[in-house]
Motif scaffolding. Sequence first.
Motif, mmCIF file in Angstrom:
data_model
loop_
_atom_site.group_PDB
_atom_site.id
_atom_site.type_symbol
_atom_site.label_atom_id
_atom_site.label_comp_id
_atom_site.label_asym_id
_atom_site.label_seq_id
_atom_site.Cartn_x
_atom_site.Cartn_y
_atom_site.Cartn_z
ATOM 1 N N MET A 22 38.320 50.887 42.515
ATOM 2 C CA MET A 22 38.771 50.663 43.858
ATOM 3 C C MET A 22 40.210 50.172 43.771
ATOM 4 N N GLN A 23 41.059 50.676 44.634
ATOM 5 C CA GLN A 23 42.463 50.286 44.603
ATOM 6 C C GLN A 23 42.853 49.592 45.899
ATOM 7 N N PHE A 24 43.643 48.524 45.740
ATOM 8 C CA PHE A 24 44.049 47.702 46.878
ATOM 9 C C PHE A 24 45.481 47.238 46.713
ATOM 10 N N HIS A 25 46.110 46.929 47.840
ATOM 11 C CA HIS A 25 47.375 46.200 47.838
ATOM 12 C C HIS A 25 47.014 44.792 48.275
ATOM 13 N N GLY A 26 47.462 43.802 47.518
ATOM 14 C CA GLY A 26 47.097 42.435 47.851
ATOM 15 C C GLY A 26 48.203 41.460 47.504
ATOM 16 N N TYR A 27 47.993 40.223 47.867
ATOM 17 C CA TYR A 27 48.994 39.167 47.698
ATOM 18 C C TYR A 27 48.444 38.084 46.787
ATOM 19 N N HIS A 28 48.138 38.481 45.561
ATOM 20 C CA HIS A 28 47.526 37.580 44.598
ATOM 21 C C HIS A 28 48.516 37.297 43.472
ATOM 22 N N GLY A 29 48.581 36.049 43.064
ATOM 23 C CA GLY A 29 49.423 35.701 41.934
ATOM 24 C C GLY A 29 50.026 34.321 42.087
ATOM 25 N N VAL A 30 50.565 33.833 40.996
ATOM 26 C CA VAL A 30 51.140 32.489 40.973
ATOM 27 C C VAL A 30 52.630 32.473 41.297
ATOM 28 N N HIS A 31 53.263 33.640 41.314
ATOM 29 C CA HIS A 31 54.700 33.708 41.599
ATOM 30 C C HIS A 31 54.939 33.895 43.088
ATOM 31 N N GLU A 32 55.971 33.240 43.595
ATOM 32 C CA GLU A 32 56.275 33.280 45.023
ATOM 33 C C GLU A 32 56.469 34.707 45.529
ATOM 34 N N GLU A 33 57.126 35.539 44.740
ATOM 35 C CA GLU A 33 57.380 36.921 45.164
ATOM 36 C C GLU A 33 56.082 37.704 45.381
ATOM 37 N N GLU A 34 55.022 37.341 44.646
ATOM 38 C CA GLU A 34 53.741 38.028 44.805
ATOM 39 C C GLU A 34 53.102 37.731 46.161
ATOM 40 N N SER A 35 53.340 36.534 46.665
ATOM 41 C CA SER A 35 52.769 36.180 47.968
ATOM 42 C C SER A 35 53.560 36.809 49.113
ATOM 43 N N LYS A 36 54.777 37.286 48.833
ATOM 44 C CA LYS A 36 55.593 37.916 49.879
ATOM 45 C C LYS A 36 55.490 39.436 49.836
ATOM 46 N N ALA A 37 55.771 40.028 48.695
ATOM 47 C CA ALA A 37 55.769 41.495 48.573
ATOM 48 C C ALA A 37 54.403 42.038 48.217
ATOM 49 N N GLY A 38 53.594 41.236 47.553
ATOM 50 C CA GLY A 38 52.288 41.697 47.120
ATOM 51 C C GLY A 38 52.389 42.622 45.925
ATOM 52 N N GLY A 39 51.256 43.187 45.583
ATOM 53 C CA GLY A 39 51.200 44.095 44.443
ATOM 54 C C GLY A 39 49.972 44.972 44.542
ATOM 55 N N ASN A 40 49.889 45.905 43.615
ATOM 56 C CA ASN A 40 48.750 46.837 43.592
ATOM 57 C C ASN A 40 47.728 46.397 42.555
ATOM 58 N N PHE A 41 46.455 46.533 42.925
ATOM 59 C CA PHE A 41 45.351 46.080 42.097
ATOM 60 C C PHE A 41 44.283 47.157 42.013
ATOM 61 N N GLU A 42 43.568 47.130 40.903
ATOM 62 C CA GLU A 42 42.426 48.019 40.707
ATOM 63 C C GLU A 42 41.229 47.148 40.355
ATOM 64 N N VAL A 43 40.147 47.317 41.083
ATOM 65 C CA VAL A 43 38.923 46.552 40.840
ATOM 66 C C VAL A 43 37.849 47.517 40.363
ATOM 67 N N ASN A 44 37.197 47.168 39.253
ATOM 68 C CA ASN A 44 36.084 47.964 38.727
ATOM 69 C C ASN A 44 34.845 47.088 38.663
ATOM 70 N N LEU A 45 33.723 47.679 39.063
ATOM 71 C CA LEU A 45 32.432 46.989 39.014
ATOM 72 C C LEU A 45 31.443 47.823 38.213
ATOM 73 N N ILE A 46 30.641 47.139 37.434
ATOM 74 C CA ILE A 46 29.443 47.729 36.848
ATOM 75 C C ILE A 46 28.316 46.797 37.250
ATOM 76 N N VAL A 47 27.323 47.346 37.942
ATOM 77 C CA VAL A 47 26.226 46.541 38.473
ATOM 78 C C VAL A 47 24.923 47.036 37.855
ATOM 79 N N TYR A 48 24.206 46.125 37.207
ATOM 80 C CA TYR A 48 22.902 46.428 36.622
ATOM 81 C C TYR A 48 21.836 45.855 37.555
ATOM 82 N N PHE A 49 20.885 46.683 37.947
ATOM 83 C CA PHE A 49 19.898 46.244 38.927
ATOM 84 C C PHE A 49 18.508 46.668 38.497
ATOM 85 N N GLU A 50 17.512 46.019 39.107
ATOM 86 C CA GLU A 50 16.124 46.405 38.911
ATOM 87 C C GLU A 50 15.721 47.288 40.077
#
Length: 116
Positions: A1-29
Amino acid sequence: MQFHGYHGVHEEESKAGGNFEVNLIVYFEPVAMPVRHLTETIDYTQLYTLVKQRMEKPTRLLETIATEIANEIFKTFLSVQELEVSIRKLNPPIPFFNGSVVAAYTAKRNDLKQNP
């Protein structure tokens, strides 16, 4: 899954944001074998919605996001027994760095640790 978000410890990340990729593997019964209906498995559109909502909330650490996503999945989907969450920050603002960084978290339902 791809997102644009405002995550990070640097001030510029909270203003301009950045691109992120989230991967999940879910094991279920499974409720039944073989799985034949959506009600007998995990609806990945619900997983996507859960992740999307969390990625919209600015957060300093990717590790925080990964562990919160995991906890929410365990809370929402009782058949999930184990999962892996990884969050990749594409092009982090590190001087002279070319690449990405990843925070990954693996958890089993029986091993969950809750903070007070």
